[in-house]
Design a protein around this motif. Structure first.
Motif, PDB file in Angstrom:
ATOM      1  N   TYR A   1       0.802  -1.223   0.000  1.00  0.00           N
ATOM      2  CA  TYR A   1       0.000   0.000   0.000  1.00  0.00           C
ATOM      3  C   TYR A   1       0.837   1.276   0.000  1.00  0.00           C
ATOM      4  O   TYR A   1       0.349   2.322  -0.447  1.00  0.00           O
ATOM      5  CB  TYR A   1      -1.075  -0.057   1.112  1.00  0.00           C
TER       6      TYR A   1
ATOM      7  N   LEU B   1      -7.487   4.977  -5.876  1.00  0.00           N
ATOM      8  CA  LEU B   1      -8.137   3.657  -5.761  1.00  0.00           C
ATOM      9  C   LEU B   1      -9.586   3.818  -5.315  1.00  0.00           C
ATOM     10  O   LEU B   1     -10.122   2.985  -4.570  1.00  0.00           O
ATOM     11  CB  LEU B   1      -7.383   2.759  -4.750  1.00  0.00           C
ATOM     12  N   SER B   2     -10.208   4.902  -5.736  1.00  0.00           N
ATOM     13  CA  SER B   2     -11.507   5.264  -5.157  1.00  0.00           C
ATOM     14  C   SER B   2     -12.680   4.607  -5.875  1.00  0.00           C
ATOM     15  O   SER B   2     -12.545   4.093  -6.979  1.00  0.00           O
ATOM     16  CB  SER B   2     -11.680   6.787  -5.225  1.00  0.00           C
ATOM     17  N   VAL B   3     -13.836   4.661  -5.220  1.00  0.00           N
ATOM     18  CA  VAL B   3     -15.067   4.159  -5.816  1.00  0.00           C
ATOM     19  C   VAL B   3     -15.410   4.987  -7.050  1.00  0.00           C
ATOM     20  O   VAL B   3     -14.995   6.144  -7.177  1.00  0.00           O
ATOM     21  CB  VAL B   3     -16.249   4.222  -4.807  1.00  0.00           C
TER      22      VAL B   3
ATOM     23  N   GLU C   1     -15.754   2.785   8.051  1.00  0.00           N
ATOM     24  CA  GLU C   1     -15.130   2.544   6.744  1.00  0.00           C
ATOM     25  C   GLU C   1     -13.725   1.983   6.938  1.00  0.00           C
ATOM     26  O   GLU C   1     -12.887   2.609   7.593  1.00  0.00           O
ATOM     27  CB  GLU C   1     -15.056   3.846   5.945  1.00  0.00           C
TER      28      GLU C   1
ATOM     29  N   GLY D   1     -10.499   1.466   4.998  1.00  0.00           N
ATOM     30  CA  GLY D   1      -9.848   1.883   3.753  1.00  0.00           C
ATOM     31  C   GLY D   1     -10.440   3.182   3.243  1.00  0.00           C
ATOM     32  O   GLY D   1     -11.353   3.183   2.426  1.00  0.00           O
TER      33      GLY D   1
ATOM     34  N   VAL E   1     -12.833   9.759  -0.971  1.00  0.00           N
ATOM     35  CA  VAL E   1     -13.921   9.959  -1.945  1.00  0.00           C
ATOM     36  C   VAL E   1     -15.199   9.262  -1.466  1.00  0.00           C
ATOM     37  O   VAL E   1     -16.266   9.884  -1.353  1.00  0.00           O
ATOM     38  CB  VAL E   1     -13.503   9.454  -3.354  1.00  0.00           C
ATOM     39  N   SER E   2     -15.098   7.969  -1.147  1.00  0.00           N
ATOM     40  CA  SER E   2     -16.269   7.242  -0.636  1.00  0.00           C
ATOM     41  C   SER E   2     -16.784   7.903   0.649  1.00  0.00           C
ATOM     42  O   SER E   2     -17.998   7.949   0.901  1.00  0.00           O
ATOM     43  CB  SER E   2     -15.900   5.783  -0.355  1.00  0.00           C
TER      44      SER E   2
ATOM     45  N   GLU F   1      -7.217   4.512   7.715  1.00  0.00           N
ATOM     46  CA  GLU F   1      -6.289   4.543   6.578  1.00  0.00           C
ATOM     47  C   GLU F   1      -4.855   4.350   7.078  1.00  0.00           C
ATOM     48  O   GLU F   1      -4.427   4.987   8.039  1.00  0.00           O
ATOM     49  CB  GLU F   1      -6.439   5.885   5.820  1.00  0.00           C
ATOM     50  N   LEU F   2      -4.180   3.447   6.362  1.00  0.00           N
ATOM     51  CA  LEU F   2      -2.807   3.074   6.707  1.00  0.00           C
ATOM     52  C   LEU F   2      -1.798   4.177   6.361  1.00  0.00           C
ATOM     53  O   LEU F   2      -0.848   4.414   7.090  1.00  0.00           O
ATOM     54  CB  LEU F   2      -2.476   1.817   5.887  1.00  0.00           C
TER      55      LEU F   2
ATOM     56  N   LYS G   1      -2.275  10.004   2.877  1.00  0.00           N
ATOM     57  CA  LYS G   1      -3.669   9.911   2.430  1.00  0.00           C
ATOM     58  C   LYS G   1      -4.614  10.426   3.511  1.00  0.00           C
ATOM     59  O   LYS G   1      -5.630  11.056   3.207  1.00  0.00           O
ATOM     60  CB  LYS G   1      -4.017   8.461   2.088  1.00  0.00           C
TER      61      LYS G   1
ATOM     62  N   ASP H   1      -3.263   0.802  11.123  1.00  0.00           N
ATOM     63  CA  ASP H   1      -3.872  -0.450  10.672  1.00  0.00           C
ATOM     64  C   ASP H   1      -5.266  -0.589  11.288  1.00  0.00           C
ATOM     65  O   ASP H   1      -5.415  -0.577  12.524  1.00  0.00           O
ATOM     66  CB  ASP H   1      -2.984  -1.627  11.098  1.00  0.00           C
ATOM     67  N   ALA H   2      -6.260  -0.753  10.430  1.00  0.00           N
ATOM     68  CA  ALA H   2      -7.658  -0.813  10.891  1.00  0.00           C
ATOM     69  C   ALA H   2      -7.886  -1.901  11.926  1.00  0.00           C
ATOM     70  O   ALA H   2      -8.786  -1.776  12.763  1.00  0.00           O
ATOM     71  CB  ALA H   2      -8.572  -1.043   9.689  1.00  0.00           C
TER      72      ALA H   2
ATOM     73  N   ASP I   1     -13.270  -1.573   2.252  1.00  0.00           N
ATOM     74  CA  ASP I   1     -12.636  -1.161   0.993  1.00  0.00           C
ATOM     75  C   ASP I   1     -11.134  -0.958   1.218  1.00  0.00           C
ATOM     76  O   ASP I   1     -10.544  -0.041   0.679  1.00  0.00           O
ATOM     77  CB  ASP I   1     -13.307   0.129   0.480  1.00  0.00           C
TER      78      ASP I   1
HETATM   79  C1  SAM Z   1      -9.358   0.889  -2.361  1.00  0.00           C
HETATM   80  S1  SAM Z   1      -8.584   2.071  -1.365  1.00  0.00           S
HETATM   81  C2  SAM Z   1      -9.931   2.863  -0.547  1.00  0.00           C
HETATM   82  C3  SAM Z   1     -10.710   3.785  -1.442  1.00  0.00           C
HETATM   83  C4  SAM Z   1     -11.721   4.645  -0.728  1.00  0.00           C
HETATM   84  N1  SAM Z   1     -12.658   3.843   0.032  1.00  0.00           N
HETATM   85  C5  SAM Z   1     -12.476   5.484  -1.729  1.00  0.00           C
HETATM   86  O1  SAM Z   1     -13.372   4.953  -2.393  1.00  0.00           O
HETATM   87  O2  SAM Z   1     -12.142   6.658  -1.879  1.00  0.00           O
HETATM   88  C6  SAM Z   1      -7.916   1.063  -0.108  1.00  0.00           C
HETATM   89  C7  SAM Z   1      -7.151   1.814   0.949  1.00  0.00           C
HETATM   90  O3  SAM Z   1      -7.030   0.952   2.095  1.00  0.00           O
HETATM   91  C8  SAM Z   1      -5.829   1.279   2.754  1.00  0.00           C
HETATM   92  N2  SAM Z   1      -5.476   0.149   3.621  1.00  0.00           N
HETATM   93  C9  SAM Z   1      -4.956  -1.046   3.266  1.00  0.00           C
HETATM   94  N3  SAM Z   1      -4.803  -1.822   4.346  1.00  0.00           N
HETATM   95  C10 SAM Z   1      -5.228  -1.116   5.417  1.00  0.00           C
HETATM   96  C11 SAM Z   1      -5.299  -1.384   6.816  1.00  0.00           C
HETATM   97  N4  SAM Z   1      -4.897  -2.541   7.311  1.00  0.00           N
HETATM   98  N5  SAM Z   1      -5.808  -0.439   7.618  1.00  0.00           N
HETATM   99  C12 SAM Z   1      -6.231   0.742   7.123  1.00  0.00           C
HETATM  100  N6  SAM Z   1      -6.170   1.067   5.802  1.00  0.00           N
HETATM  101  C13 SAM Z   1      -5.685   0.147   4.956  1.00  0.00           C
HETATM  102  C14 SAM Z   1      -4.856   1.517   1.612  1.00  0.00           C
HETATM  103  O4  SAM Z   1      -3.748   2.299   2.006  1.00  0.00           O
HETATM  104  C15 SAM Z   1      -5.733   2.200   0.569  1.00  0.00           C
HETATM  105  O5  SAM Z   1      -5.600   3.598   0.607  1.00  0.00           O
END
Ligand code: SAM
Length: 235
Positions: A61, A69-71, A93, A95, A100-101, A121-122, A126, A149-150, A171
């Protein structure tokens, strides 16, 4: 007027979708070309990503730090509609990326009369960009984005939300949908909506599609091929 249609939110979302296209399109065109050239399917590519994530989540990531990587706008509208239909006031949420989401969901909270969204968000860069976007949308009073980390940052959400979760958007890392769902499962209200965007992990799919686990679940036709799983908590 719906918050989504106010100038401030509509114009911001239009700009963010434009920026997302500029940041992500070429990269994903290349990924798709590689998939086609190697004779792989998108599902097979998702399996590869699952393996890479399990070998080391952060490096994967960090490599996407500049990507949205948004919706899609269509899925964003669906998020807003789902949150309105379920009258959600407590949203989580996994991720957040650039938020955007989050803007779509927070707009629904505003129109539901208020509430709270906790995002995760990691990537630190971001998190600050997402906070800036929520601020620009005039929705930051409804949202808290937790950095890290979530699996750790979302552990106490029920207390922070002041009640059970109405809507959960998964997400984040593809390999963590099931661990994050299980972490939050005790805090889902009966009838809670769980949306898995890019829910490609076969273990996650098997879990939510087994009614014995307390969900009814289907893959949606919205953005077909992106693995959009829609589940309702039945317990
Ligand atoms: C697909 S994107 C999310 C897009 C967002 N929901 C949107 O639509 O705008 C996935 C995100 O999850 C984050 N991510 C990955 N693993 C994670 C974790 N363990 N904890 C928190 N965030 C994480 C990544 O850094 C990345 O920015």
């Amino acid at each position: 007027m719906d918050t989504l249609d106010t100038d401030i939110v509509a114009q911001l979302l239009e700009r963010l979708h434009r920026e997302a296209h500029a940041a992500d399109h070429a990269h994903f065109e290349q990924v798709m070309a590689e998939i086609e050239a190697s004779g792989q399917t998108a599902e097979r590519w998702a399996e590869t990503l699952l393996v890479e994530e399990r070998a080391g989540l952060r490096p994967v990531y960090q490599g996407y730090a500049g990507h949205f990587l948004s919706v899609t706008p269509g899925y964003g509208e669906f998020l807003y509609a789902m949150a309105r239909a379920s009258n959600a006031v407590r949203i989580v949420e996994f991720g957040t990326s650039m938020g955007v989401s989050t803007v779509y969901l927070a707009a629904a909270l505003r129109d539901n009369g208020g509430g709270r969204l906790i995002g995760s968000e990691l990537e630190p860069s971001k998190v600050s960009r997402a906070r800036g976007h929520l601020e620009a949308a005039g929705l930051s009073d409804l949202v808290e984005i937790r950095e890290g980390d979530a699996r750790e940052t979302l552990a106490d959400v029920r207390t922070a939300l002041g009640g059970p979760i109405d809507l959960l958007l998964l997400d984040g890392a593809f390999s963590l949908y099931l661990p994050v769902l299980k972490l939050l499962e005790p805090h889902l209200r009966p009838g809670a909506v769980v949306l898995g965007e890019n829910a490609f992990d076969p273990e996650y799919q098997a879990y939510v599609r087994d009614p014995a686990n307390g969900y009814r679940s289907r893959t949606l036709a919205i953005d077909e091929g992106r693995g959009n799983e829609f589940s309702v908590r039945t317990k």
